[in-house]
Each structure stands twice: as C-alpha cells, then as structure tokens.
Design a protein around this motif. Structure first.
Motif, PDB file in Angstrom:
ATOM      1  N   ASP A 170     -20.114 -51.453  31.410  1.00 22.13           N
ATOM      2  CA  ASP A 170     -19.181 -50.752  30.527  1.00 22.13           C
ATOM      3  C   ASP A 170     -19.705 -49.352  30.254  1.00 22.13           C
ATOM      4  OD1 ASP A 170     -17.287 -49.969  28.744  1.00 22.13           O
ATOM      5  OD2 ASP A 170     -17.640 -51.555  27.284  1.00 22.13           O
ATOM      6  N   LEU A 171     -19.287 -48.391  31.060  1.00 22.32           N
ATOM      7  CA  LEU A 171     -19.736 -47.008  30.896  1.00 22.32           C
ATOM      8  C   LEU A 171     -19.044 -46.384  29.693  1.00 22.32           C
ATOM      9  CD1 LEU A 171     -19.516 -45.965  34.647  1.00 22.32           C
ATOM     10  CD2 LEU A 171     -21.619 -46.308  33.352  1.00 22.32           C
ATOM     11  N   ARG A 172     -19.836 -45.837  28.769  1.00 17.37           N
ATOM     12  CA  ARG A 172     -19.256 -45.313  27.532  1.00 17.37           C
ATOM     13  C   ARG A 172     -19.514 -43.836  27.301  1.00 17.37           C
ATOM     14  NH1 ARG A 172     -17.474 -48.875  23.561  1.00 17.37           N
ATOM     15  NH2 ARG A 172     -16.519 -50.659  24.645  1.00 17.37           N
ATOM     16  N   SER A 173     -20.661 -43.319  27.711  1.00 18.36           N
ATOM     17  CA  SER A 173     -20.980 -41.922  27.415  1.00 18.36           C
ATOM     18  C   SER A 173     -21.972 -41.386  28.436  1.00 18.36           C
ATOM     19  CB  SER A 173     -21.576 -41.786  26.004  1.00 18.36           C
ATOM     20  OG  SER A 173     -22.804 -42.493  25.911  1.00 18.36           O
ATOM     21  N   ALA A 174     -22.162 -40.081  28.407  1.00 21.76           N
ATOM     22  CA  ALA A 174     -23.113 -39.447  29.312  1.00 21.76           C
ATOM     23  C   ALA A 174     -23.617 -38.152  28.695  1.00 21.76           C
ATOM     24  CB  ALA A 174     -22.465 -39.171  30.669  1.00 21.76           C
ATOM     25  N   ARG A 175     -24.816 -37.797  29.062  1.00 21.46           N
ATOM     26  CA  ARG A 175     -25.379 -36.504  28.678  1.00 21.46           C
ATOM     27  C   ARG A 175     -25.656 -35.738  29.958  1.00 21.46           C
ATOM     28  NH1 ARG A 175     -30.053 -37.807  25.799  1.00 21.46           N
ATOM     29  NH2 ARG A 175     -31.273 -37.702  27.731  1.00 21.46           N
ATOM     30  N   GLN A 176     -25.175 -34.495  30.036  1.00 22.02           N
ATOM     31  CA  GLN A 176     -25.326 -33.762  31.282  1.00 22.02           C
ATOM     32  C   GLN A 176     -25.627 -32.297  31.030  1.00 22.02           C
ATOM     33  OE1 GLN A 176     -21.576 -34.646  33.170  1.00 22.02           O
ATOM     34  NE2 GLN A 176     -20.574 -32.848  32.345  1.00 22.02           N
ATOM     35  N   ALA A 177     -26.217 -31.671  32.032  1.00 21.92           N
ATOM     36  CA  ALA A 177     -26.543 -30.249  31.977  1.00 21.92           C
ATOM     37  C   ALA A 177     -26.125 -29.618  33.289  1.00 21.92           C
ATOM     38  CB  ALA A 177     -28.043 -30.054  31.745  1.00 21.92           C
ATOM     39  N   ILE A 178     -25.575 -28.400  33.226  1.00 23.38           N
ATOM     40  CA  ILE A 178     -25.088 -27.681  34.396  1.00 23.38           C
ATOM     41  C   ILE A 178     -25.896 -26.406  34.563  1.00 23.38           C
ATOM     42  CG2 ILE A 178     -23.097 -26.473  35.399  1.00 23.38           C
ATOM     43  CD1 ILE A 178     -21.328 -28.447  33.802  1.00 23.38           C
ATOM     44  N   GLY A 179     -26.275 -26.108  35.788  1.00 20.70           N
ATOM     45  CA  GLY A 179     -27.046 -24.907  36.057  1.00 20.70           C
ATOM     46  C   GLY A 179     -26.779 -24.396  37.457  1.00 20.70           C
ATOM     47  N   ALA A 180     -27.706 -23.623  37.991  1.00 23.91           N
ATOM     48  CA  ALA A 180     -27.561 -23.062  39.344  1.00 23.91           C
ATOM     49  C   ALA A 180     -28.944 -22.772  39.910  1.00 23.91           C
ATOM     50  CB  ALA A 180     -26.725 -21.790  39.311  1.00 23.91           C
ATOM     51  N   ARG A 181     -29.049 -22.816  41.231  1.00 25.25           N
ATOM     52  CA  ARG A 181     -30.282 -22.474  41.923  1.00 25.25           C
ATOM     53  C   ARG A 181     -29.970 -22.209  43.399  1.00 25.25           C
ATOM     54  NH1 ARG A 181     -31.806 -26.647  45.125  1.00 25.25           N
ATOM     55  NH2 ARG A 181     -31.440 -28.811  44.482  1.00 25.25           N
ATOM     56  N   ARG A 182     -30.979 -21.767  44.116  1.00 22.14           N
ATOM     57  CA  ARG A 182     -30.825 -21.495  45.539  1.00 22.14           C
ATOM     58  C   ARG A 182     -30.962 -22.788  46.352  1.00 22.14           C
ATOM     59  NH1 ARG A 182     -28.288 -16.715  45.958  1.00 22.14           N
ATOM     60  NH2 ARG A 182     -29.338 -15.108  44.733  1.00 22.14           N
ATOM     61  N   ALA A 183     -30.223 -22.863  47.439  1.00 20.29           N
ATOM     62  CA  ALA A 183     -30.279 -24.042  48.311  1.00 20.29           C
ATOM     63  C   ALA A 183     -31.560 -24.053  49.121  1.00 20.29           C
ATOM     64  CB  ALA A 183     -29.081 -24.043  49.251  1.00 20.29           C
ATOM     65  N   THR A 184     -32.109 -25.232  49.309  1.00 17.08           N
ATOM     66  CA  THR A 184     -33.209 -25.382  50.259  1.00 17.08           C
ATOM     67  C   THR A 184     -32.631 -25.365  51.669  1.00 17.08           C
ATOM     68  OG1 THR A 184     -33.060 -27.800  50.334  1.00 17.08           O
ATOM     69  CG2 THR A 184     -34.432 -26.835  48.591  1.00 17.08           C
ATOM     70  N   ALA A 185     -33.502 -25.279  52.662  1.00  9.26           N
ATOM     71  CA  ALA A 185     -33.033 -25.267  54.046  1.00  9.26           C
ATOM     72  C   ALA A 185     -32.294 -26.555  54.382  1.00  9.26           C
ATOM     73  CB  ALA A 185     -34.216 -25.065  54.997  1.00  9.26           C
ATOM     74  N   ALA A 186     -32.823 -27.696  53.907  1.00  7.20           N
ATOM     75  CA  ALA A 186     -32.190 -28.986  54.197  1.00  7.20           C
ATOM     76  C   ALA A 186     -30.835 -29.096  53.512  1.00  7.20           C
ATOM     77  CB  ALA A 186     -33.100 -30.127  53.754  1.00  7.20           C
TER      78      ALA A 186
END
Length: 247
Positions: free
Chosen positions: A182-198
């Motif tokens: 029973d999924l009820r809530s979530a805590r999340q953070a959004i950001g940005a960074r450079r991609a690795t080669a993979a």
C-alpha cells in the motif's frame, strides 16, 4: 533553409547580442511549429555564412538552444529540432504510469535484477543495516521509442517477487501495488548533473550532457520505506512541472 532565411532578421544596430537575436528567433520558429520536431538544420558553418555571422557567434546561438532542450546534436545526423519534450507533474506516480496516461508508448529494457548488499546510502534510505540484502533493479525507459530515463531502484529483499519479465511489461509501482504493498507517500529531490560516458551511451546523449536527477524514497501505509530510487532523465527531452500555492 531558404524559408528560415526569410523569417530571421539580424539587426546589427541593436544592443541585443547577435547570437541571442538569432537564437531567440529560431526558438520562436520551433515553438510555433514552423520548424517541427525532427527538422534538420544546416551545419553551423553554413548557417553562419548564410546569416553573415561569425562561426563562434553561430556556435553560441546553437549551443544556447541545445542547452534549452530545443535542439539536439547527433553524430552522422547533424543538428535537429528535438521531439516534443515530456513534461511530468511532480506527484506520487511512476514514470510508466505517466507515460501511459499521456499516450507516449512506454517501453522498458531491464538491464539488471539482482540481490546485493546495501551500501550506506541505500541502507539509510530504507532504514536497514549497511550490508543487508536488497533487491537492486536497473532499467532503461523509452517513450515513443526514444530513451528518456535510466532508473535504479532498491527494495528490501523479500518484499515482493520481482522478475525481469514483469518489469518489462509495466511499472515498478504497479507491481508493488499488485503484490499488496500500500504505497502512501514519498520524499523526493530533483537536481541536475553531467552524464557519465556509460549513461550518455544508453540515453543517446553526448558525453557530459546535462541530465535531470531524481531521488525518491517511497513509504507504505505504516510509514515504512519500501523503495529507494535514483533516476536520471534526458534534460533535452524531459522536464518536471509543479504547482506552487501561496500559504
């Protein structure tokens, strides 16, 4: 490109930088649909000559639109207007569910499903002892046959039965709910960074391209962490949207 030449005017007496004049007008042509997604543009040298601009100025203008996610460079193809970006509202839903709802034809390549010892970050998020067994899942998510996200998820071992076949057919949250979580809530953070080669290779981006990041810990009805995800998204094709209300 003759039609674009007639629609873009460079005013050399204006205090607005030349690169920005060109970029702003080209952006308007893209956003108005005059240049639809998939349109190929001439190379920067040809465009610079066509509009009487220096090559560094044209390069700066094109990079400005690449950084805004309106153009994409691909080896062997050149510079193209990108397909319509996926805009995702920040809410408690899975990417698969959001893409299905928007009729963006989601598809998943499951890269790995394995039980591993939790490192410090995963253990803290799931409130487990470091080294405890967790189920680690890595997937590449497509929309309209374009790769858009690389997703890594960790769940407490034994929480649900997870197979690569099931993950390829739907979203992780659908699987959890179908197993009685029973999924009820979530805590999340959004950001940005450079991609690795993979990451760049998997997501069909250039090395070092900007990626959006999201980390999320999901909780059940008892407040127990049941999933910890660390995802990266193509900034050129993806954005988050949210509504902010005054208090």
């Amino acid at each position: 490109m003759e039609s674009i030449a007639k629609l873009i005017t460079i005013d050399r007496s204006s205090p607005v930088p030349l690169y920005f004049q060109f970029a702003q007008q080209l952006q308007q042509l893209i956003e108005s649909g005059v240049l639809p997604p998939g349109t190929r543009l001439s190379n920067e040298i040809a465009l610079a000559d066509q509009f009487g601009l220096s090559r560094p100025t044209m390069r700066q203008a094109m990079q400005h639109l690449v950084d805004k996610g309106l153009l994409a460079r691909k080896r062997g193809v050149g510079t193209q207007v990108v397909t319509n970006r996926i805009r995702r509202h920040v809410e408690f839903s899975s990417l698969y569910e959001d893409l299905e709802r928007d009729d963006r034809h989601p598809r998943t390549t499951v890269l790995s499903v394995a039980t591993r010892p939790a490192d410090a970050e995963v253990a803290a998020a799931l409130r487990l002892d470091e080294g405890a067994d967790v189920l680690a899942v890595e997937r590449l998510r497509f929309a309209d046959d374009q790769p858009i996200a690389l997703m890594r998820n960790h769940l407490p071992a034994g929480l649900v039965a997870v197979t690569a076949e099931a993950l390829a057919e739907g979203g992780l949250y659908q699987l959890l709910r179908g197993s009685g979580v029973d999924l009820r809530s979530a805590r999340q953070a959004i950001g940005a960074r450079r991609a690795t080669a993979a990451e760049a290779k998997l997501l069909d981006e250039t090395r070092g391209a900007t990626l959006l990041t999201m980390t999320r810990t999901a909780y059940d009805d008892a407040g127990t962490p049941v999933e910890y995800g660390t995802h990266v998204y193509r900034a050129s094709r993806y954005s988050f949207e949210m509504t902010v209300a005054a208090r």
